[in-house]
Write an enzyme that holds these catalytic residues in place. Structure first.
Site, PDB file in Angstrom:
ATOM      1  N   ASP A   1      35.318  29.290  33.539  1.00 46.09           N
ATOM      2  CA  ASP A   1      36.353  29.706  34.481  1.00 46.09           C
ATOM      3  C   ASP A   1      36.694  28.543  35.405  1.00 46.09           C
ATOM      4  OD1 ASP A   1      38.184  31.515  35.478  1.00 46.09           O
ATOM      5  OD2 ASP A   1      36.787  32.370  36.936  1.00 46.09           O
TER       6      ASP A   1
ATOM      7  N   HIS B   1      45.153  30.058  45.923  1.00 45.04           N
ATOM      8  CA  HIS B   1      43.905  30.830  46.021  1.00 45.04           C
ATOM      9  C   HIS B   1      42.803  29.956  46.626  1.00 45.04           C
ATOM     10  CE1 HIS B   1      40.596  33.525  44.904  1.00 45.04           C
ATOM     11  NE2 HIS B   1      40.001  32.494  44.335  1.00 45.04           N
TER      12      HIS B   1
ATOM     13  N   GLU C   1      40.240  39.424  40.167  1.00 47.53           N
ATOM     14  CA  GLU C   1      40.930  38.130  40.235  1.00 47.53           C
ATOM     15  C   GLU C   1      41.980  38.072  39.136  1.00 47.53           C
ATOM     16  OE1 GLU C   1      38.054  34.892  40.260  1.00 47.53           O
ATOM     17  OE2 GLU C   1      37.776  35.114  42.422  1.00 47.53           O
TER      18      GLU C   1
ATOM     19  N   GLU D   1      44.105  36.296  36.638  1.00 44.19           N
ATOM     20  CA  GLU D   1      43.999  35.008  35.943  1.00 44.19           C
ATOM     21  C   GLU D   1      44.673  35.074  34.582  1.00 44.19           C
ATOM     22  OE1 GLU D   1      40.185  33.096  35.847  1.00 44.19           O
ATOM     23  OE2 GLU D   1      39.480  34.054  37.701  1.00 44.19           O
TER      24      GLU D   1
ATOM     25  N   ASP E   1      38.886  38.552  36.383  1.00 42.31           N
ATOM     26  CA  ASP E   1      37.529  38.080  36.654  1.00 42.31           C
ATOM     27  C   ASP E   1      36.950  38.917  37.799  1.00 42.31           C
ATOM     28  OD1 ASP E   1      35.224  36.594  37.056  1.00 42.31           O
ATOM     29  OD2 ASP E   1      36.252  34.968  38.116  1.00 42.31           O
TER      30      ASP E   1
ATOM     31  N   ARG F   1      31.999  40.125  45.887  1.00 41.00           N
ATOM     32  CA  ARG F   1      32.069  39.091  46.934  1.00 41.00           C
ATOM     33  C   ARG F   1      30.812  39.026  47.781  1.00 41.00           C
ATOM     34  NH1 ARG F   1      35.829  36.192  44.574  1.00 41.00           N
ATOM     35  NH2 ARG F   1      37.802  37.307  44.361  1.00 41.00           N
TER      36      ARG F   1
ATOM     37  N   GLN G   1      28.317  37.155  45.817  1.00 42.92           N
ATOM     38  CA  GLN G   1      28.781  35.768  45.669  1.00 42.92           C
ATOM     39  C   GLN G   1      28.442  34.931  46.903  1.00 42.92           C
ATOM     40  OE1 GLN G   1      32.962  35.569  44.660  1.00 42.92           O
ATOM     41  NE2 GLN G   1      32.973  33.343  44.428  1.00 42.92           N
TER      42      GLN G   1
ATOM     43  N   LYS H   1      29.715  37.406  39.132  1.00 50.60           N
ATOM     44  CA  LYS H   1      30.840  37.284  38.205  1.00 50.60           C
ATOM     45  C   LYS H   1      30.505  37.746  36.794  1.00 50.60           C
ATOM     46  CE  LYS H   1      33.644  34.647  40.843  1.00 50.60           C
ATOM     47  NZ  LYS H   1      35.083  34.863  41.007  1.00 50.60           N
TER      48      LYS H   1
ATOM     49  N   THR I   1      34.087  40.941  32.577  1.00 51.05           N
ATOM     50  CA  THR I   1      35.400  40.283  32.650  1.00 51.05           C
ATOM     51  C   THR I   1      36.320  41.053  31.720  1.00 51.05           C
ATOM     52  OG1 THR I   1      34.359  38.136  33.013  1.00 51.05           O
ATOM     53  CG2 THR I   1      36.659  38.108  32.296  1.00 51.05           C
TER      54      THR I   1
ATOM     55  N   GLU J   1      41.721  37.766  49.454  1.00 53.01           N
ATOM     56  CA  GLU J   1      42.813  37.099  50.160  1.00 53.01           C
ATOM     57  C   GLU J   1      43.708  38.107  50.895  1.00 53.01           C
ATOM     58  OE1 GLU J   1      43.376  35.085  46.165  1.00 53.01           O
ATOM     59  OE2 GLU J   1      44.570  33.802  47.453  1.00 53.01           O
TER      60      GLU J   1
HETATM   61 MN    MN Z   1      37.701  33.441  38.647  1.00 56.60          MN
END
Ligand code: MN
Length: 450
Positions: free
Chosen positions: A127, A134, A199, A201, A233, A237, A240, A253, A257, A374
Protein backbone atom coordinates in the site's frame (compact mmCIF):
# COMPACT_ATOMS: atom_id res chain seq x y z
CA UNK A 1 -3.50 2.66 -27.68
CA UNK A 2 -6.97 3.58 -28.83
CA UNK A 3 -8.59 1.17 -31.29
CA UNK A 4 -11.99 0.01 -32.51
CA UNK A 5 -12.80 -1.47 -29.08
CA UNK A 6 -13.08 2.08 -27.72
CA UNK A 7 -15.35 3.30 -30.54
CA UNK A 8 -18.26 5.06 -28.83
CA UNK A 9 -20.55 3.92 -31.66
CA UNK A 10 -19.90 0.26 -30.96
CA UNK A 11 -22.94 -1.53 -29.52
CA UNK A 12 -23.43 -4.98 -28.09
CA UNK A 13 -26.23 -7.41 -28.87
CA UNK A 14 -26.40 -7.87 -25.07
CA UNK A 15 -29.16 -5.28 -24.63
CA UNK A 16 -28.31 -4.23 -21.06
CA UNK A 17 -24.76 -3.27 -22.13
CA UNK A 18 -25.78 -0.14 -24.03
CA UNK A 19 -25.62 2.79 -21.68
CA UNK A 20 -24.69 0.50 -18.78
CA UNK A 21 -23.22 2.51 -15.95
CA UNK A 22 -20.17 0.29 -15.48
CA UNK A 23 -19.97 -2.37 -18.15
CA UNK A 24 -20.74 -1.18 -21.68
CA UNK A 25 -18.93 -3.06 -24.46
CA UNK A 26 -16.09 -0.52 -24.25
CA UNK A 27 -15.08 -1.90 -20.83
CA UNK A 28 -14.81 -5.74 -20.86
CA UNK A 29 -13.18 -6.16 -17.43
CA UNK A 30 -11.77 -9.52 -16.33
CA UNK A 31 -12.83 -11.39 -13.23
CA UNK A 32 -13.45 -14.75 -11.58
CA UNK A 33 -17.06 -15.80 -11.07
CA UNK A 34 -19.21 -18.79 -10.21
CA UNK A 35 -22.56 -19.14 -11.93
CA UNK A 36 -25.00 -20.39 -9.26
CA UNK A 37 -22.89 -22.72 -7.16
CA UNK A 38 -20.62 -23.98 -9.89
CA UNK A 39 -16.85 -23.83 -9.77
CA UNK A 40 -15.00 -20.53 -10.31
CA UNK A 41 -13.95 -19.57 -13.81
CA UNK A 42 -12.81 -16.54 -15.82
CA UNK A 43 -15.43 -14.16 -17.12
CA UNK A 44 -15.98 -10.69 -18.49
CA UNK A 45 -18.77 -8.36 -17.40
CA UNK A 46 -21.06 -7.13 -20.16
CA UNK A 47 -24.10 -5.10 -19.09
CA UNK A 48 -26.04 -7.05 -16.46
CA UNK A 49 -24.41 -10.30 -17.57
CA UNK A 50 -21.16 -12.20 -17.27
CA UNK A 51 -19.72 -14.07 -20.23
CA UNK A 52 -17.97 -17.35 -19.39
CA UNK A 53 -14.59 -17.12 -21.15
CA UNK A 54 -13.59 -20.66 -20.29
CA UNK A 55 -16.65 -21.97 -22.08
CA UNK A 56 -15.93 -19.97 -25.23
CA UNK A 57 -12.14 -20.29 -25.20
CA UNK A 58 -12.25 -22.10 -28.57
CA UNK A 59 -13.43 -18.80 -30.06
CA UNK A 60 -10.60 -16.81 -28.45
CA UNK A 61 -6.88 -16.52 -29.32
CA UNK A 62 -5.44 -20.06 -29.17
CA UNK A 63 -2.30 -18.95 -27.30
CA UNK A 64 -4.52 -17.98 -24.33
CA UNK A 65 -6.53 -21.22 -24.14
CA UNK A 66 -4.67 -22.59 -21.13
CA UNK A 67 -4.68 -19.28 -19.26
CA UNK A 68 -8.42 -18.95 -19.89
CA UNK A 69 -9.15 -22.29 -18.27
CA UNK A 70 -7.69 -21.17 -14.91
CA UNK A 71 -9.47 -20.60 -11.61
CA UNK A 72 -7.58 -17.34 -11.14
CA UNK A 73 -6.38 -14.67 -13.55
CA UNK A 74 -2.69 -15.05 -12.68
CA UNK A 75 -1.65 -16.81 -15.85
CA UNK A 76 -3.58 -14.41 -18.03
CA UNK A 77 -2.12 -11.42 -16.20
CA UNK A 78 1.38 -12.67 -16.91
CA UNK A 79 0.97 -12.20 -20.65
CA UNK A 80 2.29 -9.11 -22.39
CA UNK A 81 -0.27 -6.33 -22.90
CA UNK A 82 -0.40 -7.15 -26.64
CA UNK A 83 -1.90 -10.58 -25.85
CA UNK A 84 -4.55 -9.09 -23.60
CA UNK A 85 -5.27 -6.54 -26.28
CA UNK A 86 -5.91 -9.27 -28.85
CA UNK A 87 -8.25 -10.97 -26.36
CA UNK A 88 -10.08 -7.68 -25.88
CA UNK A 89 -10.39 -7.08 -29.62
CA UNK A 90 -11.76 -10.55 -30.14
CA UNK A 91 -14.29 -10.23 -27.29
CA UNK A 92 -15.39 -6.85 -28.52
CA UNK A 93 -16.02 -8.28 -31.99
CA UNK A 94 -17.86 -11.36 -30.68
CA UNK A 95 -20.11 -9.29 -28.41
CA UNK A 96 -20.95 -6.69 -31.05
CA UNK A 97 -21.45 -8.85 -34.12
CA UNK A 98 -24.93 -10.43 -34.05
CA UNK A 99 -23.73 -13.42 -36.04
CA UNK A 100 -22.05 -14.69 -32.86
CA UNK A 101 -25.05 -14.25 -30.61
CA UNK A 102 -26.37 -17.79 -30.97
CA UNK A 103 -23.06 -19.41 -30.03
CA UNK A 104 -22.37 -17.07 -27.10
CA UNK A 105 -25.83 -16.68 -25.60
CA UNK A 106 -25.73 -20.03 -23.71
CA UNK A 107 -22.58 -18.87 -21.91
CA UNK A 108 -23.98 -15.57 -20.67
CA UNK A 109 -25.03 -15.61 -17.02
CA UNK A 110 -27.12 -13.07 -15.20
CA UNK A 111 -24.67 -11.28 -12.92
CA UNK A 112 -27.13 -11.22 -10.02
CA UNK A 113 -27.13 -15.02 -9.99
CA UNK A 114 -23.33 -15.26 -9.88
CA UNK A 115 -20.85 -14.95 -7.06
CA UNK A 116 -17.61 -13.11 -7.65
CA UNK A 117 -14.22 -13.96 -6.21
CA UNK A 118 -10.86 -12.30 -5.59
CA UNK A 119 -9.66 -12.35 -9.20
CA UNK A 120 -6.05 -13.42 -8.67
CA UNK A 121 -3.93 -15.33 -6.22
CA UNK A 122 -2.38 -12.25 -4.66
CA UNK A 123 1.17 -13.11 -3.68
CA UNK A 124 2.01 -9.70 -2.28
CA UNK A 125 0.13 -6.54 -1.49
CA UNK A 126 1.80 -3.15 -1.03
CA UNK A 127 0.00 0.00 0.00
CA UNK A 128 1.41 3.35 -1.08
CA UNK A 129 0.62 6.86 0.18
CA UNK A 130 0.53 8.88 -3.04
CA UNK A 131 -2.59 10.91 -2.24
CA UNK A 132 -0.87 14.15 -1.28
CA UNK A 133 -3.98 15.82 0.14
CA UNK A 134 -4.58 12.83 2.41
CA UNK A 135 -0.93 12.81 3.49
CA UNK A 136 -1.14 16.55 4.20
CA UNK A 137 -4.44 16.31 6.09
CA UNK A 138 -3.24 13.44 8.27
CA UNK A 139 0.13 15.13 8.76
CA UNK A 140 -1.60 18.32 9.93
CA UNK A 141 -3.40 16.43 12.67
CA UNK A 142 -0.05 15.26 14.00
CA UNK A 143 2.28 18.13 13.08
CA UNK A 144 0.36 21.33 12.25
CA UNK A 145 3.54 23.17 11.19
CA UNK A 146 5.16 20.53 8.98
CA UNK A 147 2.42 18.21 7.75
CA UNK A 148 4.51 16.50 5.06
CA UNK A 149 7.67 14.74 6.11
CA UNK A 150 10.83 15.66 4.15
CA UNK A 151 10.88 12.38 2.18
CA UNK A 152 7.35 12.72 0.75
CA UNK A 153 8.25 14.57 -2.45
CA UNK A 154 11.30 12.39 -3.14
CA UNK A 155 9.96 8.88 -2.48
CA UNK A 156 6.61 7.26 -3.25
CA UNK A 157 6.06 6.22 0.39
CA UNK A 158 4.63 2.73 0.96
CA UNK A 159 4.52 -0.27 3.28
CA UNK A 160 4.06 -3.97 2.76
CA UNK A 161 0.48 -4.98 3.49
CA UNK A 162 -1.21 -8.31 3.94
CA UNK A 163 -2.51 -10.29 0.94
CA UNK A 164 -4.33 -13.05 2.85
CA UNK A 165 -7.12 -10.81 4.15
CA UNK A 166 -8.09 -9.17 0.86
CA UNK A 167 -11.74 -9.89 0.10
CA UNK A 168 -14.18 -8.93 -2.63
CA UNK A 169 -17.07 -6.53 -2.39
CA UNK A 170 -19.93 -7.84 -0.28
CA UNK A 171 -17.91 -9.76 2.33
CA UNK A 172 -18.55 -8.39 5.80
CA UNK A 173 -15.77 -6.72 7.74
CA UNK A 174 -15.55 -7.93 11.31
CA UNK A 175 -14.57 -5.16 13.69
CA UNK A 176 -11.05 -6.00 14.82
CA UNK A 177 -9.97 -6.51 18.40
CA UNK A 178 -6.65 -5.26 19.70
CA UNK A 179 -4.64 -2.79 21.75
CA UNK A 180 -5.19 0.91 21.91
CA UNK A 181 -3.96 3.51 24.34
CA UNK A 182 -5.77 6.58 25.57
CA UNK A 183 -3.69 9.79 25.51
CA UNK A 184 -3.45 10.19 29.29
CA UNK A 185 -2.67 6.62 30.24
CA UNK A 186 0.41 4.48 30.29
CA UNK A 187 -1.25 1.11 29.89
CA UNK A 188 -3.08 0.13 26.73
CA UNK A 189 -6.70 -1.03 26.71
CA UNK A 190 -7.73 -4.21 24.96
CA UNK A 191 -10.96 -4.69 23.04
CA UNK A 192 -12.81 -3.94 19.80
CA UNK A 193 -11.57 -0.92 17.86
CA UNK A 194 -13.58 2.21 18.65
CA UNK A 195 -12.12 4.19 15.73
CA UNK A 196 -12.84 2.04 12.68
CA UNK A 197 -12.36 3.92 9.40
CA UNK A 198 -12.24 3.34 5.65
CA UNK A 199 -9.76 4.56 3.01
CA UNK A 200 -10.74 5.41 -0.56
CA UNK A 201 -8.07 3.94 -2.85
CA UNK A 202 -7.37 2.42 -6.23
CA UNK A 203 -5.69 -0.97 -6.56
CA UNK A 204 -3.15 -1.52 -9.35
CA UNK A 205 -2.81 -5.13 -10.56
CA UNK A 206 0.63 -6.25 -11.65
CA UNK A 207 0.78 -8.06 -14.98
CA UNK A 208 4.08 -9.63 -15.96
CA UNK A 209 6.59 -9.48 -13.13
CA UNK A 210 10.32 -8.77 -12.96
CA UNK A 211 13.16 -11.00 -11.85
CA UNK A 212 14.74 -10.57 -8.45
CA UNK A 213 17.62 -8.14 -8.83
CA UNK A 214 16.31 -6.62 -12.07
CA UNK A 215 14.58 -3.28 -11.49
CA UNK A 216 11.79 -2.14 -13.81
CA UNK A 217 12.86 1.02 -15.63
CA UNK A 218 10.13 3.64 -15.40
CA UNK A 219 9.69 3.66 -19.18
CA UNK A 220 8.95 -0.09 -19.06
CA UNK A 221 6.55 0.13 -16.12
CA UNK A 222 3.40 0.26 -18.31
CA UNK A 223 4.22 -3.23 -19.61
CA UNK A 224 3.90 -4.51 -16.05
CA UNK A 225 0.49 -2.97 -15.32
CA UNK A 226 -2.55 -5.14 -15.95
CA UNK A 227 -5.41 -3.00 -14.68
CA UNK A 228 -7.18 -1.29 -11.81
CA UNK A 229 -9.81 -2.09 -9.19
CA UNK A 230 -11.34 -0.05 -6.39
CA UNK A 231 -9.89 -0.66 -2.95
CA UNK A 232 -11.01 0.09 0.60
CA UNK A 233 -8.16 -0.11 3.10
CA UNK A 234 -10.14 -0.57 6.35
CA UNK A 235 -8.20 1.01 9.19
CA UNK A 236 -8.44 0.88 12.97
CA UNK A 237 -7.13 4.35 13.84
CA UNK A 238 -6.87 3.66 17.57
CA UNK A 239 -4.67 0.61 17.00
CA UNK A 240 -2.70 2.48 14.35
CA UNK A 241 -1.79 5.40 16.60
CA UNK A 242 -0.45 3.04 19.26
CA UNK A 243 1.40 0.54 17.07
CA UNK A 244 2.76 2.43 14.07
CA UNK A 245 6.06 3.62 15.46
CA UNK A 246 8.70 2.69 14.49
CA UNK A 247 7.81 0.18 11.75
CA UNK A 248 4.49 1.41 10.35
CA UNK A 249 0.94 -0.01 10.23
CA UNK A 250 0.42 -3.63 11.25
CA UNK A 251 -2.76 -4.97 12.89
CA UNK A 252 -4.55 -1.67 12.29
CA UNK A 253 -4.69 -2.51 8.57
CA UNK A 254 -4.22 -6.23 7.98
CA UNK A 255 -7.56 -7.51 9.29
CA UNK A 256 -9.45 -6.85 6.04
CA UNK A 257 -9.13 -5.05 2.70
CA UNK A 258 -12.08 -4.83 0.30
CA UNK A 259 -11.63 -4.73 -3.49
CA UNK A 260 -14.05 -4.52 -6.38
CA UNK A 261 -13.95 -7.93 -8.08
CA UNK A 262 -13.36 -6.78 -11.68
CA UNK A 263 -9.98 -5.87 -13.13
CA UNK A 264 -10.60 -2.97 -15.48
CA UNK A 265 -7.71 -3.53 -17.88
CA UNK A 266 -5.12 -0.95 -18.85
CA UNK A 267 -6.26 -1.50 -22.44
CA UNK A 268 -9.83 -0.46 -21.49
CA UNK A 269 -8.42 2.55 -19.64
CA UNK A 270 -6.39 3.83 -22.61
CA UNK A 271 -8.77 6.71 -23.44
CA UNK A 272 -8.73 7.84 -19.81
CA UNK A 273 -4.99 8.33 -19.46
CA UNK A 274 -4.22 11.96 -18.86
CA UNK A 275 -1.22 14.18 -18.06
CA UNK A 276 0.18 13.96 -14.56
CA UNK A 277 -0.58 17.15 -12.61
CA UNK A 278 2.41 19.44 -12.67
CA UNK A 279 4.37 19.62 -9.48
CA UNK A 280 3.87 22.94 -7.74
CA UNK A 281 6.70 25.46 -8.05
CA UNK A 282 9.36 24.79 -5.48
CA UNK A 283 8.76 21.02 -5.30
CA UNK A 284 11.91 19.00 -6.00
CA UNK A 285 12.41 17.34 -9.36
CA UNK A 286 12.36 13.57 -8.74
CA UNK A 287 15.53 11.51 -9.17
CA UNK A 288 16.07 10.26 -12.73
CA UNK A 289 14.84 6.69 -12.06
CA UNK A 290 11.45 8.18 -11.11
CA UNK A 291 11.11 10.46 -14.12
CA UNK A 292 9.83 9.69 -17.59
CA UNK A 293 8.51 12.34 -19.98
CA UNK A 294 5.98 9.96 -21.56
CA UNK A 295 4.71 9.02 -18.10
CA UNK A 296 4.31 12.68 -17.18
CA UNK A 297 2.46 13.25 -20.47
CA UNK A 298 -0.19 10.55 -19.88
CA UNK A 299 0.54 8.59 -16.71
CA UNK A 300 -2.47 9.76 -14.69
CA UNK A 301 -6.04 8.45 -14.79
CA UNK A 302 -9.20 10.47 -15.40
CA UNK A 303 -11.24 8.52 -12.86
CA UNK A 304 -13.85 10.07 -10.58
CA UNK A 305 -14.14 8.36 -7.23
CA UNK A 306 -16.89 8.51 -4.66
CA UNK A 307 -17.69 7.16 -1.23
CA UNK A 308 -21.20 6.38 -0.01
CA UNK A 309 -22.31 5.40 3.44
CA UNK A 310 -25.46 3.79 4.80
CA UNK A 311 -26.29 3.22 8.44
CA UNK A 312 -28.66 0.46 9.62
CA UNK A 313 -31.22 3.21 10.33
CA UNK A 314 -30.93 4.46 6.73
CA UNK A 315 -31.34 0.91 5.47
CA UNK A 316 -34.46 0.43 7.62
CA UNK A 317 -35.96 3.58 6.18
CA UNK A 318 -35.10 2.51 2.64
CA UNK A 319 -32.71 5.42 2.10
CA UNK A 320 -30.01 5.28 -0.57
CA UNK A 321 -26.37 5.53 0.53
CA UNK A 322 -25.36 9.05 1.50
CA UNK A 323 -22.47 10.48 -0.49
CA UNK A 324 -19.63 11.27 1.87
CA UNK A 325 -17.10 12.26 -0.70
CA UNK A 326 -16.38 12.93 -4.37
CA UNK A 327 -12.73 12.68 -5.31
CA UNK A 328 -10.55 11.92 -8.29
CA UNK A 329 -7.58 9.73 -9.21
CA UNK A 330 -5.87 12.83 -10.67
CA UNK A 331 -4.96 13.76 -7.10
CA UNK A 332 -2.12 11.20 -7.09
CA UNK A 333 1.20 12.96 -6.46
CA UNK A 334 3.12 9.97 -7.88
CA UNK A 335 2.01 7.98 -10.93
CA UNK A 336 1.43 4.23 -11.13
CA UNK A 337 4.66 3.93 -13.18
CA UNK A 338 6.59 5.80 -10.50
CA UNK A 339 5.19 3.41 -7.88
CA UNK A 340 6.44 0.39 -9.87
CA UNK A 341 9.83 1.95 -10.67
CA UNK A 342 10.34 2.77 -7.01
CA UNK A 343 9.10 -0.60 -5.71
CA UNK A 344 11.60 -2.47 -7.88
CA UNK A 345 14.57 -0.07 -7.94
CA UNK A 346 16.34 -2.07 -5.22
CA UNK A 347 15.82 -5.30 -7.16
CA UNK A 348 12.59 -6.32 -5.41
CA UNK A 349 10.60 -8.60 -7.70
CA UNK A 350 6.91 -8.15 -8.45
CA UNK A 351 4.81 -11.08 -9.62
CA UNK A 352 1.72 -11.40 -11.78
CA UNK A 353 -1.31 -10.87 -9.55
CA UNK A 354 0.45 -8.69 -7.01
CA UNK A 355 -1.64 -5.75 -5.88
CA UNK A 356 -0.45 -2.18 -5.20
CA UNK A 357 -2.76 0.21 -3.36
CA UNK A 358 -2.39 3.89 -4.18
CA UNK A 359 -3.06 5.17 -0.68
CA UNK A 360 -6.05 7.30 0.21
CA UNK A 361 -7.06 9.57 -2.67
CA UNK A 362 -8.53 12.66 -1.06
CA UNK A 363 -9.30 15.71 -3.16
CA UNK A 364 -8.06 19.16 -2.19
CA UNK A 365 -11.55 20.26 -1.18
CA UNK A 366 -13.44 19.30 2.01
CA UNK A 367 -16.12 17.56 -0.09
CA UNK A 368 -13.60 15.08 -1.45
CA UNK A 369 -11.97 13.51 1.59
CA UNK A 370 -11.13 9.81 1.46
CA UNK A 371 -11.39 8.82 5.14
CA UNK A 372 -13.43 9.64 8.25
CA UNK A 373 -10.18 10.51 10.01
CA UNK A 374 -9.95 13.55 7.73
CA UNK A 375 -13.68 14.35 7.55
CA UNK A 376 -14.14 14.37 11.31
CA UNK A 377 -10.70 15.83 12.17
CA UNK A 378 -9.67 12.67 14.00
CA UNK A 379 -13.13 12.22 15.49
CA UNK A 380 -13.57 15.74 16.90
CA UNK A 381 -16.11 16.97 14.34
CA UNK A 382 -18.65 14.20 13.60
CA UNK A 383 -20.38 14.02 10.24
CA UNK A 384 -24.17 14.03 10.05
CA UNK A 385 -26.21 11.50 8.06
CA UNK A 386 -29.60 12.27 6.43
CA UNK A 387 -31.32 10.57 9.40
CA UNK A 388 -29.73 13.08 11.77
CA UNK A 389 -27.40 10.41 13.12
CA UNK A 390 -23.81 11.43 13.72
CA UNK A 391 -20.63 9.50 13.14
CA UNK A 392 -17.06 10.11 14.21
CA UNK A 393 -16.05 6.62 13.14
CA UNK A 394 -17.94 3.58 11.84
CA UNK A 395 -20.49 1.71 13.93
CA UNK A 396 -21.58 -1.90 13.55
CA UNK A 397 -23.99 -2.29 10.66
CA UNK A 398 -22.63 0.73 8.77
CA UNK A 399 -21.97 0.09 5.12
CA UNK A 400 -19.31 1.82 3.00
CA UNK A 401 -19.44 1.74 -0.79
CA UNK A 402 -16.79 3.08 -3.15
CA UNK A 403 -17.59 3.90 -6.77
CA UNK A 404 -15.35 4.81 -9.69
CA UNK A 405 -16.06 6.16 -13.16
CA UNK A 406 -13.53 6.78 -15.92
CA UNK A 407 -14.59 9.66 -18.15
CA UNK A 408 -13.12 11.43 -21.18
CA UNK A 409 -14.64 13.60 -23.90
CA UNK A 410 -15.62 11.60 -26.94
CA UNK A 411 -15.59 8.21 -25.17
CA UNK A 412 -18.15 6.05 -23.42
CA UNK A 413 -17.57 6.23 -19.65
CA UNK A 414 -16.72 2.97 -17.91
CA UNK A 415 -16.98 1.90 -14.27
CA UNK A 416 -15.62 -0.66 -11.85
CA UNK A 417 -18.65 -2.33 -10.30
CA UNK A 418 -19.26 -2.35 -6.57
CA UNK A 419 -16.72 -2.10 -3.77
CA UNK A 420 -18.96 -2.34 -0.76
CA UNK A 421 -18.91 -3.90 2.68
CA UNK A 422 -20.81 -3.75 5.94
CA UNK A 423 -19.16 -3.65 9.34
CA UNK A 424 -20.19 -6.43 11.67
CA UNK A 425 -19.69 -6.58 15.42
CA UNK A 426 -16.41 -7.75 16.92
CA UNK A 427 -16.39 -11.37 17.96
CA UNK A 428 -16.86 -10.42 21.57
CA UNK A 429 -16.93 -13.94 22.97
CA UNK A 430 -13.53 -14.48 21.47
CA UNK A 431 -11.89 -11.32 22.70
CA UNK A 432 -13.34 -11.64 26.16
CA UNK A 433 -11.90 -15.13 26.38
CA UNK A 434 -8.52 -13.93 25.15
CA UNK A 435 -8.61 -11.02 27.54
CA UNK A 436 -9.49 -13.16 30.58
CA UNK A 437 -7.00 -15.87 29.78
CA UNK A 438 -4.12 -13.46 29.27
CA UNK A 439 -4.74 -10.91 31.93
CA UNK A 440 -6.94 -12.03 34.82
CA UNK A 441 -6.53 -8.80 36.82
CA UNK A 442 -6.75 -6.35 33.95
CA UNK A 443 -10.06 -4.51 33.90
CA UNK A 444 -8.99 -2.72 30.77
CA UNK A 445 -10.33 -5.56 28.68
CA UNK A 446 -13.84 -5.56 30.07
CA UNK A 447 -16.63 -4.11 27.95
CA UNK A 448 -17.49 -1.44 30.53
CA UNK A 449 -14.14 0.26 30.01
CA UNK A 450 -14.64 0.79 26.26
MN1 MN B 1 -4.09 2.87 2.85
Amino acid sequence: MIDETHDPQRRSWVESADGHEDFPIQNLPLGIFSPDDEEPRIGTAIGDHILDLRAISHLLPATLARALSGRTLNELLEYAPAERRSLRQRLSMLLSDRRHEASLRPHLHEARRCSLHVPARIGDYTDFYVGIHHATNIGKLLRPDTPLLPNYKWIPIGYHGRASSIRVSGDRVVRPVGQRRLPDSERPLFGPSTRLDFELELGLWIGSGNRLGEPVAIGDAPRHMAGLSLLNDWSARDFQAWEYQPLGPFLSKNFHTTISPWIVTMEALAPFRTPQAQRPDGDPHPLPYLWDDADQANGAFAIELEVGMRSPEMRNRGLAPHRLSLSDARTMYWTAAQMIAHHTVNGCNLNAGDLLGTGTLSAASPTGLGSLMEMTLAGGAPIRLPTGEERSFLQDGDEISIGGKARADGFVPIGFGPCRAEVSAAKVGLWEAVSRANSPMDHAGSPSSL
